[in-house]
Design a protein around this motif. Structure first.
Motif, short mmCIF file in Angstrom:
data_model
loop_
_atom_site.label_atom_id
_atom_site.label_comp_id
_atom_site.label_asym_id
_atom_site.label_seq_id
_atom_site.Cartn_x
_atom_site.Cartn_y
_atom_site.Cartn_z
N THR A 50 -2.88 9.91 3.49
CA THR A 50 -3.01 10.80 4.64
C THR A 50 -3.87 10.08 5.66
OG1 THR A 50 -2.88 12.74 3.22
CG2 THR A 50 -3.79 13.08 5.42
N ALA A 51 -3.36 9.98 6.87
CA ALA A 51 -4.10 9.31 7.94
C ALA A 51 -5.31 10.15 8.33
CB ALA A 51 -3.20 9.10 9.15
N ALA A 52 -6.29 9.52 8.95
CA ALA A 52 -7.49 10.22 9.40
C ALA A 52 -7.13 11.35 10.37
CB ALA A 52 -8.45 9.24 10.06
N ASN A 53 -6.01 11.21 11.08
CA ASN A 53 -5.58 12.24 12.02
C ASN A 53 -4.74 13.34 11.35
OD1 ASN A 53 -3.06 11.09 11.59
ND2 ASN A 53 -2.96 10.11 13.60
N GLY A 54 -4.58 13.26 10.02
CA GLY A 54 -3.84 14.26 9.26
C GLY A 54 -2.37 13.95 9.04
N ALA A 55 -1.85 12.91 9.68
CA ALA A 55 -0.45 12.55 9.54
C ALA A 55 -0.18 12.01 8.13
CB ALA A 55 -0.06 11.49 10.58
N VAL A 56 1.04 12.24 7.64
CA VAL A 56 1.44 11.74 6.33
C VAL A 56 1.88 10.29 6.49
CG1 VAL A 56 3.12 11.96 4.45
CG2 VAL A 56 2.12 14.01 5.50
N TYR A 57 1.26 9.40 5.72
CA TYR A 57 1.63 7.99 5.72
C TYR A 57 2.42 7.73 4.45
CZ TYR A 57 1.32 2.93 5.89
OH TYR A 57 1.63 1.59 5.93
N ASP A 58 3.68 7.32 4.59
CA ASP A 58 4.57 7.05 3.47
C ASP A 58 5.45 5.89 3.91
OD1 ASP A 58 6.37 7.03 1.37
OD2 ASP A 58 6.81 9.18 1.47
N ASN A 59 5.10 4.68 3.50
CA ASN A 59 5.73 3.48 4.06
C ASN A 59 6.20 2.53 2.97
OD1 ASN A 59 6.61 1.66 5.97
ND2 ASN A 59 4.63 1.43 6.96
N ASN A 60 7.43 2.06 3.10
CA ASN A 60 7.95 1.02 2.22
C ASN A 60 7.52 -0.33 2.78
OD1 ASN A 60 9.30 3.33 1.41
ND2 ASN A 60 11.11 2.20 0.81
N CYS A 61 7.00 -1.17 1.92
CA CYS A 61 6.47 -2.47 2.35
C CYS A 61 7.01 -3.58 1.46
CB CYS A 61 4.95 -2.48 2.26
SG CYS A 61 4.14 -1.15 3.17
N ALA A 62 6.95 -4.78 1.97
CA ALA A 62 7.29 -5.97 1.19
C ALA A 62 6.34 -7.08 1.59
CB ALA A 62 8.74 -6.39 1.43
N GLY A 63 6.03 -7.92 0.64
CA GLY A 63 5.18 -9.06 0.91
C GLY A 63 5.77 -10.32 0.28
N VAL A 64 5.86 -11.36 1.08
CA VAL A 64 6.27 -12.66 0.58
C VAL A 64 4.97 -13.41 0.31
CG1 VAL A 64 7.53 -14.77 1.07
CG2 VAL A 64 8.38 -12.58 1.95
N CYS A 65 4.75 -13.74 -0.95
CA CYS A 65 3.46 -14.28 -1.38
C CYS A 65 3.61 -15.66 -2.00
CB CYS A 65 2.83 -13.36 -2.43
SG CYS A 65 2.82 -11.62 -1.97
N THR A 66 2.53 -16.41 -1.93
CA THR A 66 2.42 -17.65 -2.68
C THR A 66 1.23 -17.48 -3.63
OG1 THR A 66 3.26 -18.94 -0.82
CG2 THR A 66 2.10 -20.16 -2.54
N VAL A 67 1.45 -17.82 -4.90
CA VAL A 67 0.40 -17.70 -5.91
C VAL A 67 0.22 -19.06 -6.56
CG1 VAL A 67 -0.30 -16.55 -8.04
CG2 VAL A 67 1.02 -15.29 -6.32
N ARG A 68 -1.02 -19.57 -6.53
CA ARG A 68 -1.36 -20.83 -7.17
C ARG A 68 -2.60 -20.63 -8.03
NH1 ARG A 68 -0.60 -23.10 -1.78
NH2 ARG A 68 1.53 -23.89 -1.75
N ASP A 69 -2.58 -21.17 -9.23
CA ASP A 69 -3.73 -21.07 -10.14
C ASP A 69 -4.20 -19.62 -10.28
OD1 ASP A 69 -3.72 -23.86 -10.51
OD2 ASP A 69 -4.90 -24.13 -8.68
N ALA A 70 -3.22 -18.69 -10.41
CA ALA A 70 -3.49 -17.26 -10.62
C ALA A 70 -4.23 -16.61 -9.45
CB ALA A 70 -4.24 -17.03 -11.93
N LYS A 71 -4.17 -17.21 -8.26
CA LYS A 71 -4.78 -16.64 -7.05
C LYS A 71 -3.72 -16.53 -5.96
CE LYS A 71 -9.16 -16.71 -8.41
NZ LYS A 71 -10.02 -15.56 -8.47
N ILE A 72 -3.77 -15.47 -5.21
CA ILE A 72 -2.86 -15.31 -4.07
C ILE A 72 -3.39 -16.19 -2.94
CG2 ILE A 72 -1.92 -13.69 -2.38
CD1 ILE A 72 -2.49 -11.48 -4.55
#
Length: 161
Positions: free
Chosen positions: A119-141
């Motif tokens: 819930t946003a601070a202004n009361g709005a409903v936040y419901d968002n689909n997201c994606a992240g393209v990540c690189t992971v090396r030595d168990a760290k992002i």
């Protein structure tokens, strides 16, 4: 990203941070193809796990034209300037849920798909689909490029700006 902690006892005051159930131990983004909700947990432990998931020189790009759309080029900037600034746009009394839908990995490259609900601070409903393209090396992002519905972000989290 992923952390693991037990639910807060019922007599604890509500906490704003996120609990990441069933987190994978071998990979910061968890096992592939596993759907799991991420809920409130214990603030200090969850925050430290998130911080520790990133390499010191990690980079996070949030493309677009929103006030948050820029490249962060250190763990400190990711945690404090990006993640920290976003939490200030949320209702501190409302639950935050992040549900990891899928992860796909090929070597160091990982694609993570999740749904963020709050819930946003202004009361709005936040419901968002997201994606992240990540690189992971030595168990760290080491890098993330995040994609989301920027119109929804603007309408809910930046409506008062």
């Amino acid at each position: 990203m992923t952390t693991s902690s037990a639910e807060s006892p019922s007599n604890d005051p509500p906490s704003r941070d996120v609990h990441h159930e069933g987190a994978g131990k071998e990979h910061p983004l968890g096992p592939q193809g596993r759907r799991r909700p991420l809920r409130r947990g214990r603030p200090r432990r969850d925050a430290q796990v998130v911080i520790d998931s990133f390499a010191e020189d990690a980079r996070w790009l949030y493309p677009g034209s929103l006030p948050i759309s820029l490249l962060r080029d250190s763990r400190e900037a990711i945690v404090n300037d990006f993640l920290g600034s976003m939490s200030r746009r949320l209702d501190p009394t409302a639950q935050v849920v992040i549900e990891l839908i899928n992860t796909f990995a090929d070597g160091e490259q990982v694609l993570a798909e999740w749904i963020s609900k709050a819930t946003a601070a202004n009361g709005a409903v936040y419901d968002n689909n997201c994606a992240g393209v990540c690189t992971v090396r030595d168990a760290k992002i080491t890098s993330v490029t995040q994609y989301a519905d920027s119109h929804h972000v603007a309408a809910t989290l930046f409506a008062q700006d």
